[in-house]
Enzyme design. Sequence first.
Site, short mmCIF file in Angstrom:
data_model
loop_
_atom_site.label_atom_id
_atom_site.label_comp_id
_atom_site.label_asym_id
_atom_site.label_seq_id
_atom_site.Cartn_x
_atom_site.Cartn_y
_atom_site.Cartn_z
N LYS A 139 1.42 -1.54 0.11
CA LYS A 139 -0.15 -0.27 0.00
C LYS A 139 0.55 1.04 0.04
O LYS A 139 0.49 2.37 -0.73
CB LYS A 139 -0.78 0.30 1.42
CG LYS A 139 -1.95 -1.13 1.09
CD LYS A 139 -3.32 -0.65 -0.82
CE LYS A 139 -4.17 -2.14 -0.09
NZ LYS A 139 -5.41 -1.13 -1.13
N SER A 150 1.30 -9.03 -0.66
CA SER A 150 1.57 -8.27 -1.09
C SER A 150 1.59 -7.77 0.97
O SER A 150 1.68 -6.54 0.32
CB SER A 150 -0.13 -8.05 -1.23
OG SER A 150 -0.71 -8.62 -0.70
N GLU A 196 -9.89 6.92 3.05
CA GLU A 196 -10.57 5.03 3.54
C GLU A 196 -10.15 3.75 3.82
O GLU A 196 -8.22 3.88 3.43
CB GLU A 196 -11.13 4.73 2.42
CG GLU A 196 -11.36 3.17 0.89
CD GLU A 196 -10.58 3.94 0.29
OE1 GLU A 196 -10.23 5.31 0.01
OE2 GLU A 196 -9.36 3.10 -0.39
#
Lengths: 271, 416
Positions: free
Chosen positions: B109, B398, B131
């Site tokens: 991220k 990830s 968010e």
Amino acid sequence: MSRIAERFASLRGRGRTALIPFVTAGDPHPSTTVPLMHAMVGAGADLIELGVPFSDPIADGPVIQRATERALARGVSLAHVLSMVRAFRAQDPDTPVVLMGYLNPIEVMGYERFAVAAQAAGVDGALVVDVPPEEGAELVAALRGRGLDLVYLLAPTSTPERIRLIGEVASGFVYYVAVKGVTGAGHLDLDAVAARVSTIKSAIPLPVGVGFGIKDAATAAAVAAVADAVIVGSAIVSRIEALEQTPEAIPGVIAEFLADLRAAIDAVDAG
Amino acid sequence: MATAPAILSDPPLPAGLGQGYHWPDAHGHFGPYGGLFVPETLMHPLAQLREAYEHYLGDPEFQAELDADLQDYVGRPSPIYHAQRWSRDLDGAQVYLKREDLNHTGAHKINNTIGQALLARRMGKTRIIAETGAGQHGVASATVAARLGLECVVYMGEVDVARQEANVYRMRLLGARVVSVKSGSRTLKDALNEAMRDWVTNVDDTFYIIGTVAGPHPYPAMVRDFQAVIGRESRAQMLARTGRLPDALVACVGGGSNAIGLFYPFIEDAGVAMYGIEAAGDGLATGRHAAPLNAGRPGVLHGNRTYLMEDANGQIIETHSISAGLDYPGVGPEHAWLKDSGRAHYDAITDAEALAAFHTLTRTEGIIPALESSHALAYAAKLAPTMRRDQSILVNLSGRGDKDMHTVATLEGLVL
């Protein structure tokens, strides 16, 4: 001429500013809506905006979000909303009805099918909050093909180019969102609204309604001094919410509130 | 060496590389998907964002600052790891892991939040909103906001706040205000709704850092371009390590940012198969899942047209997944397009399969994966035995599983 255009032409002839109440269809119960629509017309509403419930209303503040959740909890769908309009139209052939909502329920029904069903039910136009002109060509074509108006929003952030662009595709009237924010929010800067409405009127030859932030007779009167239509939503919906347990009282209470707004607007029109 | 810093200074791939993959078009459309479905108030701010993004995409100074941050702050390039024991057990293709779990804050991220925050600063915005579902994007946003001295507000569904309390605490430590969203289904989609409402209200000073490749144009393309560093590095690393490109790429898909980040630089390599893995929850047949590409249909939500989980009336329905980060009823529009065009394949993995893969990787390789990434691992475990031993699969690992300790322990009847 569409029913919306006719209505605005007639109001203009009488020097009257339109009062446009918004309610969410099916809130708090599907049986509330049609009697409420008639009561609002009786109290001086010139056009009705009927909210189509959608699960993800990104432009709405908490008041209308909760109204939407109440309606969805009763299973109110776009098809139900159309049947409410059909029932209303059976007794009121004159008052224009505009559906206000989000694209996905229309997308799922299909643009053409929606346009046909809306026309048959007696709907006069649609305001689809999340469809800007850039994405609206197919929807406009489907609605125009059935004589329906597509009403567009304009915002404090709309540039002169965007105002022109919207002027090219809008019909019926345009809806100026008076505050940056969601429905029911914010504090109206009336001088700024007046300046923006005048800019919009010089660019778009359609009536201009103003909504978002109109809470009472005083703000309604102030907006009536500069706009062709005063649009009131959350202030009505919050009164409906307060009467959730006694829905039979809703038409009377809302009619009384609208009558106050109507009187304040009429005083401005007469002055 | 596989991880030469030179990879970092490659500019993001232009939109129309090689044989002509040129999506999105000028209006943000990926075939019939994507676009710009937002209220009028946001149209001009989105145009300003698009303009700024396109400008800085080609600005060497911006790219140099981004590359330096990715190297020194995030810890890039992230390594490629050959999971030899696991590959031997699977008895098929060699499985390699792209170690995004080793990034600062523990997931991919941050590749995107670093990029968007640098953009926010250049646009003169002083306030960041985001968010979050699992909390990874919220943490990554709060992290970059702290570093750049920007105010940060993170919207998170009430349900997710309860199941990811460690991440909520991390965000607060970093100085962010976490707003628990109580509307709708009280998960990621509602957090996104609330962030949009904040943005409409505070659009003058606020930059909305969307965490995935969804939302209105230019977000799907912009987030992809920031995440494409994953695929660019992987391509060079696999070539350096094995002398050829991988035969298959596997990545989990919620909104789909880690998957598109891996896939994008390989799109024109026809020999590289791509598998995006959605969350099948209790199983696709049960309806309790989060797999719009596998079991949904096209519609419009959160500013773009894409595959959605919706009912017959166009209302968005609740999703279910063991992993909060995949619990989203939509998916990035580019994935919708890659699916329809046949370039990528999309399959789904159940909660139980993902949990099994979580334990397997932990015990076999000493790597505790995030539950999101465990969906990709579970699929790789099915795929590898169908392939030859001289073939390779690259799985995007990830994120790391630290945040999921509570969830996994609870499933096993333990109280931490």
